[in-house]
Design an enzyme around this catalytic site. Sequence first.
Site, PDB file in Angstrom:
ATOM      1  N   TRP A   1      49.733 -59.584  67.015  1.00 50.53           N
ATOM      2  CA  TRP A   1      51.298 -59.550  68.016  1.00 50.53           C
ATOM      3  C   TRP A   1      51.704 -60.327  67.402  1.00 50.53           C
ATOM      4  O   TRP A   1      51.864 -61.765  67.216  1.00 50.53           O
ATOM      5  CB  TRP A   1      50.857 -60.435  69.448  1.00 50.53           C
TER       6      TRP A   1
ATOM      7  N   ASP B   1      42.896 -63.997  73.742  1.00 55.36           N
ATOM      8  CA  ASP B   1      44.127 -63.599  74.534  1.00 55.36           C
ATOM      9  C   ASP B   1      43.969 -62.578  75.102  1.00 55.36           C
ATOM     10  O   ASP B   1      43.875 -61.394  74.187  1.00 55.36           O
ATOM     11  CB  ASP B   1      45.566 -63.373  73.128  1.00 55.36           C
TER      12      ASP B   1
ATOM     13  N   ALA C   1      45.558 -59.241  77.370  1.00 53.39           N
ATOM     14  CA  ALA C   1      46.782 -58.984  77.867  1.00 53.39           C
ATOM     15  C   ALA C   1      46.711 -57.768  78.422  1.00 53.39           C
ATOM     16  O   ALA C   1      47.983 -57.161  78.995  1.00 53.39           O
ATOM     17  CB  ALA C   1      48.085 -59.541  76.856  1.00 53.39           C
TER      18      ALA C   1
ATOM     19  N   LYS D   1      50.760 -56.079  82.643  1.00 54.45           N
ATOM     20  CA  LYS D   1      50.261 -55.114  81.876  1.00 54.45           C
ATOM     21  C   LYS D   1      49.263 -54.628  83.641  1.00 54.45           C
ATOM     22  O   LYS D   1      49.305 -53.004  83.788  1.00 54.45           O
ATOM     23  CB  LYS D   1      49.878 -55.132  80.708  1.00 54.45           C
TER      24      LYS D   1
HETATM   25  C1  LMR Z   1      54.582 -55.810  73.155  1.00 54.06           C
HETATM   26  O1  LMR Z   1      53.535 -56.465  72.118  1.00 54.06           O
HETATM   27  O2  LMR Z   1      55.347 -55.008  73.210  1.00 54.06           O
HETATM   28  C2  LMR Z   1      53.993 -56.200  74.693  1.00 54.06           C
HETATM   29  O3  LMR Z   1      53.729 -57.888  74.844  1.00 54.06           O
HETATM   30  C3  LMR Z   1      56.112 -56.928  75.079  1.00 54.06           C
HETATM   31  C4  LMR Z   1      56.270 -58.046  74.444  1.00 54.06           C
HETATM   32  O4  LMR Z   1      56.343 -59.625  74.726  1.00 54.06           O
HETATM   33  O5  LMR Z   1      56.081 -58.326  72.998  1.00 54.06           O
END
Ligand code: LMR
Length: 394
Positions: free
Chosen positions: A127, A208, A210, A243
């Site tokens: 991410w 992590d 999520a 989520k």
């Molecule tokens: C994403 O990866 O799209 C989500 O976790 C939202 C974000 O804040 O990036």
Amino acid sequence: MLETLKAQPADKILALMQAYRDDPRDTKIDLGVGVYKNADGQTPVMRAVKEAERRLVAEQDTKAYVGLLGDPAYSDAMRQMILGDAVPADRVSAAATPGGTGAIRQALELIRMAAPEATVWLSAPTWPNHPSIIRYLGMKMSEYRYFDDATRGVDFDGMVADLDGIAEGDVVLLHGCCHNPTGANLTLEQWQKVSDLLNAKGAIPFIDIAYQGFGDGLDADAAGTRLMAKNAPQMLIAASCSKNFGIYRERTGLVMAIAPEAGMKPVTQGTLAFLNRQNYSFPPDHGARVVTTILNDPELKADWMAELEEIRNGMLALRRQLADELRQRSNSDRFDFIADHRGMFSRLGASPEQVERMREENGIYMIGDSRMNIAGLNARTIPILAQAIVDAGV
Ligand code: LMR
């Protein structure tokens, strides 16, 4: 002072969200930001959340501060949801945080306090906000191989080879489930091997999580995290309720630090409270209270779990439909990995030029690295996407 500021690089996920909003075409398809959408393109408030909020409005008689760590009942309920009975409660310190990102930030600050020289290892890719925050905090980071571009699965040999180079005291950030951005996940056997490797190296896992409940189910998605928590002397966890409870804007997260022994809990917990105080003082309460109300009421919990299962199964069905459609249109099985991936995302493996072409010609918005939000699809748009993928030459 302000004249010295420089423009900051845009977050690519949020930039794409804006580009989609600005596109006037009514045929456009949003596969960008990780927000769940039903077949009508809506992100509804979950039934159990509505009911918990109704009760809160009716019964809550004060908005006075709760505590620097948030409500202990929230931490307890979340600890049980994530860790089950993998570790005794007296080894686990926890603090409520503003969303999963707040939890990541607090965990990283704790690492920086405790081990300023430690390197934080990230999956390649991960991410984008992970490296961004680490860079902002001035911490050391490195990458381990994770995704195999050829198979679109986990490059486990590469991962193990890279993690073999970590130093004692380094921190390894892992996605608990539903890897973002690839959708490719470790098997339980692979979790076990990574856990053994980190223990042998004296490295600290940082998980992590999520998307618990979006992959293979609420417990199955936490199985890797639990396995690691059982084996590791120390571990950090950042969890998000955005989520799985659909409460994105309520900013509801939890940071947990598992210590080797209960005697270390007072100082660890005190450090989390200190960090909350320095950064934003008291964490938000509303979302956390909604989550606690649901998890501690058997009827509400059952209803929430049922709705979460509908969401999860809906995404699995979309995956299968897209893989089938691509099988037919490409006359090959090279897109079958989409049905094997789990969670909200799949990395398609398209080049930036192919992604751009699909955006320009078909109004299909996926992240530049070809991450698609599967929940952005429906029965009508799947054939459109499949044809665009084939036409773009992916
Ligand atoms: C994403 O990866 O799209 C989500 O976790 C939202 C974000 O804040 O990036």
